[in-house]
Write a protein that holds these residues in place. Structure first.
Motif, PDB file in Angstrom:
ATOM      1  N   ARG A 123      35.986 -49.348 -36.324  1.00 24.22           N
ATOM      2  CA  ARG A 123      37.305 -49.662 -36.890  1.00 24.22           C
ATOM      3  C   ARG A 123      38.169 -50.494 -35.941  1.00 24.22           C
ATOM      4  NH1 ARG A 123      38.779 -44.636 -39.149  1.00 24.22           N
ATOM      5  NH2 ARG A 123      37.785 -45.387 -41.043  1.00 24.22           N
ATOM      6  N   HIS A 124      38.122 -50.141 -34.661  1.00 19.34           N
ATOM      7  CA  HIS A 124      39.053 -50.807 -33.744  1.00 19.34           C
ATOM      8  C   HIS A 124      38.394 -51.888 -32.908  1.00 19.34           C
ATOM      9  CE1 HIS A 124      41.959 -48.150 -35.231  1.00 19.34           C
ATOM     10  NE2 HIS A 124      41.199 -47.119 -34.955  1.00 19.34           N
ATOM     11  N   ARG A 180      43.584 -62.121 -50.513  1.00 27.56           N
ATOM     12  CA  ARG A 180      44.705 -61.477 -49.823  1.00 27.56           C
ATOM     13  C   ARG A 180      44.840 -61.932 -48.380  1.00 27.56           C
ATOM     14  NH1 ARG A 180      42.409 -55.435 -48.506  1.00 27.56           N
ATOM     15  NH2 ARG A 180      40.266 -56.092 -48.127  1.00 27.56           N
ATOM     16  N   ARG A 305      49.929 -63.959 -34.314  1.00 25.34           N
ATOM     17  CA  ARG A 305      51.299 -63.617 -33.945  1.00 25.34           C
ATOM     18  C   ARG A 305      51.324 -62.512 -32.883  1.00 25.34           C
ATOM     19  NH1 ARG A 305      55.847 -60.472 -33.392  1.00 25.34           N
ATOM     20  NH2 ARG A 305      56.260 -59.648 -35.446  1.00 25.34           N
ATOM     21  N   SER A 306      50.337 -61.624 -32.911  1.00 27.89           N
ATOM     22  CA  SER A 306      50.367 -60.508 -31.964  1.00 27.89           C
ATOM     23  C   SER A 306      50.058 -60.947 -30.532  1.00 27.89           C
ATOM     24  CB  SER A 306      49.395 -59.406 -32.402  1.00 27.89           C
ATOM     25  OG  SER A 306      48.065 -59.784 -32.135  1.00 27.89           O
TER      26      SER A 306
ATOM     27  N   ASP B  18      47.300 -52.295 -49.025  1.00 28.84           N
ATOM     28  CA  ASP B  18      46.331 -52.070 -50.096  1.00 28.84           C
ATOM     29  C   ASP B  18      45.902 -50.619 -50.052  1.00 28.84           C
ATOM     30  OD1 ASP B  18      46.156 -54.582 -51.233  1.00 28.84           O
ATOM     31  OD2 ASP B  18      44.752 -55.296 -49.703  1.00 28.84           O
ATOM     32  N   ALA B  25      43.569 -44.315 -41.603  1.00 28.14           N
ATOM     33  CA  ALA B  25      42.871 -44.174 -40.324  1.00 28.14           C
ATOM     34  C   ALA B  25      43.044 -45.439 -39.487  1.00 28.14           C
ATOM     35  CB  ALA B  25      41.393 -43.904 -40.563  1.00 28.14           C
ATOM     36  N   LYS B  26      43.007 -46.600 -40.147  1.00 22.74           N
ATOM     37  CA  LYS B  26      43.181 -47.867 -39.421  1.00 22.74           C
ATOM     38  C   LYS B  26      44.537 -47.898 -38.747  1.00 22.74           C
ATOM     39  CE  LYS B  26      40.362 -51.609 -41.134  1.00 22.74           C
ATOM     40  NZ  LYS B  26      39.445 -51.081 -42.160  1.00 22.74           N
ATOM     41  N   GLY B  29      44.917 -45.045 -36.172  1.00 18.98           N
ATOM     42  CA  GLY B  29      44.047 -45.369 -35.048  1.00 18.98           C
ATOM     43  C   GLY B  29      44.583 -46.508 -34.204  1.00 18.98           C
ATOM     44  N   LEU B  30      45.216 -47.479 -34.861  1.00 18.32           N
ATOM     45  CA  LEU B  30      45.828 -48.581 -34.114  1.00 18.32           C
ATOM     46  C   LEU B  30      46.859 -48.030 -33.121  1.00 18.32           C
ATOM     47  CD1 LEU B  30      46.593 -51.691 -33.805  1.00 18.32           C
ATOM     48  CD2 LEU B  30      48.276 -51.255 -35.555  1.00 18.32           C
ATOM     49  N   ASP B  67      57.906 -54.698 -30.930  1.00 23.24           N
ATOM     50  CA  ASP B  67      57.544 -56.011 -31.477  1.00 23.24           C
ATOM     51  C   ASP B  67      56.017 -56.140 -31.591  1.00 23.24           C
ATOM     52  OD1 ASP B  67      58.356 -58.706 -32.279  1.00 23.24           O
ATOM     53  OD2 ASP B  67      57.277 -59.328 -30.464  1.00 23.24           O
ATOM     54  N   GLN B  68      55.292 -55.643 -30.585  1.00 20.88           N
ATOM     55  CA  GLN B  68      53.826 -55.661 -30.625  1.00 20.88           C
ATOM     56  C   GLN B  68      53.289 -54.797 -31.765  1.00 20.88           C
ATOM     57  OE1 GLN B  68      50.683 -56.687 -29.170  1.00 20.88           O
ATOM     58  NE2 GLN B  68      52.098 -58.368 -28.945  1.00 20.88           N
ATOM     59  N   HIS B  70      54.712 -54.156 -34.546  1.00 21.10           N
ATOM     60  CA  HIS B  70      54.941 -54.930 -35.759  1.00 21.10           C
ATOM     61  C   HIS B  70      53.833 -55.985 -35.939  1.00 21.10           C
ATOM     62  CE1 HIS B  70      58.341 -56.665 -38.434  1.00 21.10           C
ATOM     63  NE2 HIS B  70      57.179 -57.102 -38.861  1.00 21.10           N
ATOM     64  N   ALA B  71      53.587 -56.736 -34.885  1.00 21.80           N
ATOM     65  CA  ALA B  71      52.598 -57.822 -34.968  1.00 21.80           C
ATOM     66  C   ALA B  71      51.186 -57.277 -35.150  1.00 21.80           C
ATOM     67  CB  ALA B  71      52.671 -58.685 -33.705  1.00 21.80           C
ATOM     68  N   GLN B  72      50.859 -56.211 -34.446  1.00 23.47           N
ATOM     69  CA  GLN B  72      49.509 -55.641 -34.564  1.00 23.47           C
ATOM     70  C   GLN B  72      49.273 -55.085 -35.964  1.00 23.47           C
ATOM     71  OE1 GLN B  72      47.072 -55.929 -32.532  1.00 23.47           O
ATOM     72  NE2 GLN B  72      48.035 -56.505 -30.605  1.00 23.47           N
ATOM     73  N   GLU B  74      50.627 -56.222 -38.688  1.00 30.33           N
ATOM     74  CA  GLU B  74      50.471 -57.369 -39.593  1.00 30.33           C
ATOM     75  C   GLU B  74      49.084 -57.993 -39.493  1.00 30.33           C
ATOM     76  OE1 GLU B  74      53.795 -59.886 -38.652  1.00 30.33           O
ATOM     77  OE2 GLU B  74      54.974 -59.085 -40.320  1.00 30.33           O
ATOM     78  N   ARG B  75      48.414 -57.759 -38.384  1.00 30.21           N
ATOM     79  CA  ARG B  75      47.073 -58.300 -38.196  1.00 30.21           C
ATOM     80  C   ARG B  75      46.037 -57.615 -39.068  1.00 30.21           C
ATOM     81  NH1 ARG B  75      44.742 -57.979 -32.218  1.00 30.21           N
ATOM     82  NH2 ARG B  75      43.039 -59.364 -32.716  1.00 30.21           N
ATOM     83  N   VAL B  77      44.015 -56.488 -42.089  1.00 26.79           N
ATOM     84  CA  VAL B  77      43.794 -57.204 -43.352  1.00 26.79           C
ATOM     85  C   VAL B  77      44.458 -56.512 -44.551  1.00 26.79           C
ATOM     86  CG1 VAL B  77      42.005 -57.993 -44.959  1.00 26.79           C
ATOM     87  CG2 VAL B  77      41.741 -58.374 -42.506  1.00 26.79           C
ATOM     88  N   PRO B  78      44.369 -55.175 -44.696  1.00 22.83           N
ATOM     89  CA  PRO B  78      44.961 -54.558 -45.890  1.00 22.83           C
ATOM     90  C   PRO B  78      46.488 -54.429 -45.834  1.00 22.83           C
ATOM     91  CG  PRO B  78      43.215 -53.175 -44.932  1.00 22.83           C
ATOM     92  CD  PRO B  78      43.586 -54.200 -43.920  1.00 22.83           C
TER      93      PRO B  78
END
Lengths: 579, 171
Positions: A123-124, A180, A305-306, B18, B25-26, B29-30, B67-68, B70-72, B74-75, B77-78
């Motif tokens: 996943r990561h 998407r 962006r990240s 989505d 979990a994504k 987990g992030l 800020d990170q 937020h950006a992470q 947005e990275r 996909v869902p």
């Protein structure tokens, strides 16, 4: 409506995606797919010897061709063995699609034979991953996976396919395209205008370029050269970006960072403007953040962006694809009639730093200095425009410093993850993607043993890859750090019980060459080039040579240790804790 | 050598995603993988066709880390959209709690009286207990729970907050 099995849908979709080569290893949970491969001549399957080899080979194929690499492995250990390569591709933004078998849907969660939570484990270290539970979803999933892997910031995507989904059938042509995932591609026009104005006004600019240029395609390298020609700024590159800018250009500062040149790091430190193009201010580039380029305005061009402000705060972010943003900047430069400042004073200062000759190393009459071995390898092979892969360690940095690159996609190295064992399978993948090219894995005697089993893969497919081992009988970079940080207590860094590499080569049907004396160096390299087939060269080099220049981890990027400096001073706990 | 700690800010993030397996979990987990904090997390389907969920995360960290995050996010996909409500301006934060209190005599009367003050509803009662349902800003629930602790608190369940921008526009 006709129905096809999941395995057939998979094969057809891969063909539609233009896949020509798949790197894989069969096993219980992918037998239906292997059966579909059996009589299908549209896709060439390369049987590796270990799934890690499959993933790295796919990376090498992707990096050298620009096309996504495709991996096919079984469930459980097949998938977990591939994880290092997946993580490697994630860190270095390499487009890759990994198909993993999974136990049948009804068995998931029962600790079935060869079951692992592949989606959970990956996943990561993936850009995205899927567990496909219905063959009707397969085509759309695979198509989206390829789009995700190859667009925006590239990366690996895993598709986990249970065995029953491979066997069960679904109606053909039931593929509803998804849309998407649409990352931004062009930079904001006002930011472009501002960047060009800043570049034109700069008296001490530096272009700092990274792997994003390579990933963006060969056109980005051409545009980079054009922009540099317009603005005249000196240019440095990260490890990942080597080749985007030709090394013989007088604006070329060499690589920057921990083992970069003194002039590259000093120019970054004293610059009034840094334009980062497809690079990410990695800790190996910046050194201690507080001391990194304190007087420079920073423009950061990145598709992700990240990456902006992740480690270094920048003044002007531009989110977009390197190719498009560079073209926007060139157009803006021309249409606004911009002209660069007189940079002669800036270049004069750079020449002063260049005069330190930071890549110098002590010459030896008796031993082969590893730097010299790389220099000779470069001189004797450059006419063939070779593709160089590396393992990880001193040999990798020496290759980055002393081999020179003139075009993108010629330098394949594990930068972010730093994976020993990358180079040999990557060379195999690169050779498959570039059958006519001279492909050389510059290796160390320790790293090469991490995926040594792939010698068999090269033999099987008659791939004439060359492995050039700088054999110093140490995990040289570990030994060097122990010398610098732990008063030369060489804990477990000696490469004991080495194999006879010549015999090993011969056992796999390769040619083996050993180079022990300085006088034999050129002849040995030439014999390697001349042999029409795979070759291992065991080049015995000076055992205790250090890879310099270097700034210590966590130290300012200007505090570079060079040959002749004391390497044995006391180190603080902070420095010891810095990776 | 000592580990350094940095100044922290609290932020409320509203994330539309989505509605697919593994998305929670994504996201969770992030946060663990990159060393970010989750103070609360709520998630529920918000679409007619069950395609889209809204996740509200309360997090804290130094501004650069926020800020990170937020950006992470947005990275992924869902993830369709990430709105930092704290950054965007005035917004409403609400949380629901169920609070079980057991007791007799004065404590029972006092609990009911305080529930009335806090506009908590009785959703279950026996001769010896109440379950109160209370909705409001997290601080209001904190103080209600603190009072109940003295009056025979048995257990508390909280939803974590959901948030929304004030005014006519969506986040």
């Amino acid at each position: 409506m006709t129905e096809r099995s999941g395995a057939d849908i998979l094969m057809d979709t891969l063909v539609e995606q233009g896949v020509e080569v798949v790197f894989g290893y069969p096993g219980g949970a992918v037998l239906p797919i292997y059966d579909a491969l059996f009589n299908d001549n549209r896709i060439r399957h390369i049987l590796v010897r270990h799934e890690a080899g499959a993933a790295h080979a796919a990376e090498g194929y992707a990096r050298s061709t620009g096309k996504p690499g495709v991996v096919l492995v079984t469930s459980g250990p097949g998938a977990t063995n591939a994880v290092t390569g997946i993580a490697d591709a994630f860190m270095d933004s390499i487009p890759m699609v990994v198909l993993t078998g999974q136990v049948a849907t009804a068995m998931i969660g029962t600790d079935a034979f060869q079951e692992a939570d592949t989606v959970g484990i990956t996943r990561h270290c993936t850009k995205h991953n899927y567990l496909v539970k219905d063959p009707a979803d397969l085509a759309a999933t695979i198509n989206e996976a390829f789009k995700i892997a190859t667009t925006g910031r590239p990366g690996p995507v895993v598709i986990d396919i249970p065995k029953d989904v491979q066997v069960a059938s679904a109606p053909a042509n039931q593929t509803e395209p998804r849309s998407r995932f649409n990352p931004p591609t062009t930079g904001a026009p006002e930011a472009i205008a501002q960047a060009v104005a800043m570049l034109a006004a700069a008296e001490a600019p530096v272009l700092y370029t990274g792997g994003g240029i390579i990933n963006s395609g060969p056109e980005a390298s051409e545009l980079l050269r054009e922009l540099q020609d317009l603005c005249g700024a000196p240019l440095t590159s990260t490890l990942m970006g080597l080749g985007a800018f030709p090394a013989q250009n007088k604006a070329w500062l060499g690589m920057l960072g921990m083992h970069g040149t003194y002039e590259a790091n000093m120019a970054m430190n004293r610059a009034d403007l840094i334009i980062s193009v497809g690079a990410r201010f990695d800790d190996r580039v910046t050194g201690r953040i507080e001391d990194f380029a304190p007087n420079a305005k920073k423009i950061h061009i990145d598709i992700d962006r990240s990456s902006i402000n992740k480690t270094v705060q920048v003044d002007l972010p531009i989110i977009g694809d390197c190719t498009l943003v560079l073209r926007q900047m060139i157009d803006e430069w021309k249409s606004s009639d911009a002209s660069a400042q007189n940079l002669s004073e800036w270049y004069a200062r750079i020449d002063g730093w260049r005069a330190r000759n930071s890549l110098a190393y002590p010459q030896s009459e008796e031993e082969i200095m590893p730097q010299l071995a790389i220099e000779r390898l470069f001189e004797l092979t450059k006419q063939y425009d070779p593709i160089i892969t590396t393992e990880v360690g001193q040999h990798q940095m020496w290759a980055a410093q002393h081999f020179h690159f003139f075009a993108p996609n010629k330098w394949l190295t594990s930068g972010g993850l730093g994976t020993m064992g990358y180079g040999l399978p990557a060379a195999i993948g690169a050779q498959l993607g570039n059958p006519e090219a001279l492909v050389i894995d510059v290796a160390g005697e320790a790293s090469i043993q991490m995926n040594i089993q792939e010698l068999g893969t090269a033999s099987q497919y008659r791939l004439p890859v060359k492995v050039f081992i700088l054999n110093n009988e140490y995990m040289g970079m570990v030994r060097q750090w122990q010398e610098l940080t732990y008063e030369s207590r060489y804990s477990n860094s000696y490469s004991d019980s080495l194999p006879d590499f010549v015999k090993l080569a011969e056992a796999y049907g390769w040619k083996g060459i050993v180079i022990e004396n300085l006088d034999d160096l050129d002849a040995g390299i030439q014999a390697m080039i001349d042999h029409d087939g795979p070759v291992i060269v065991d080049c015995r080099v000076a055992k205790l040579a250090n890879c310099l220049p270097m700034f210590r981890s966590g130290a300012p990027h200007t505090e570079m240790i060079m040959y002749g400096d004391d390497t044995q001073r006391e180190v603080t706990a902070e420095a010891k804790a810095s990776v | 050598m000592k580990i350094q700690h940095r100044e922290q800010e609290r932020h409320v993030l509203a994330i539309t995603v989505d509605n697919e397996s593994g998305i929670l979990a994504k996201i969770a987990g992030l946060f663990t993988a990159r060393g970010y904090n989750i103070d609360s997390l709520t998630v529920a389907d918000i679409s007619e066709n069950h395609n889209v969920s809204r996740i509200t995360i309360v997090t804290h960290g130094p501004p650069a880390v926020i800020d990170q995050i937020h950006a992470q996010l947005e990275r992924l996909v869902p993830v369709h959209k990430v709105s930092d409500l704290t950054e965007l301006g005035p917004h409403v934060e609400r949380e629901l709690a169920l609070v079980k209190v057991a007791g007799k005599g004065d404590n029972r009367v006092e609990a009911l009286r305080l529930a009335d003050v806090y506009r908590a509803k009785v959703v279950d009662s026996t001769t010896e207990s109440f379950i109160f349902e209370i909705t409001g800003a997290p601080e209001k629930i904190d103080s209600f729970v603190a009072l109940m602790r003295e009056l025979g608190l048995v257990e508390v369940g909280r939803t974590g907050i959901v948030g929304m921008m004030r005014g006519v526009n969506g986040a």
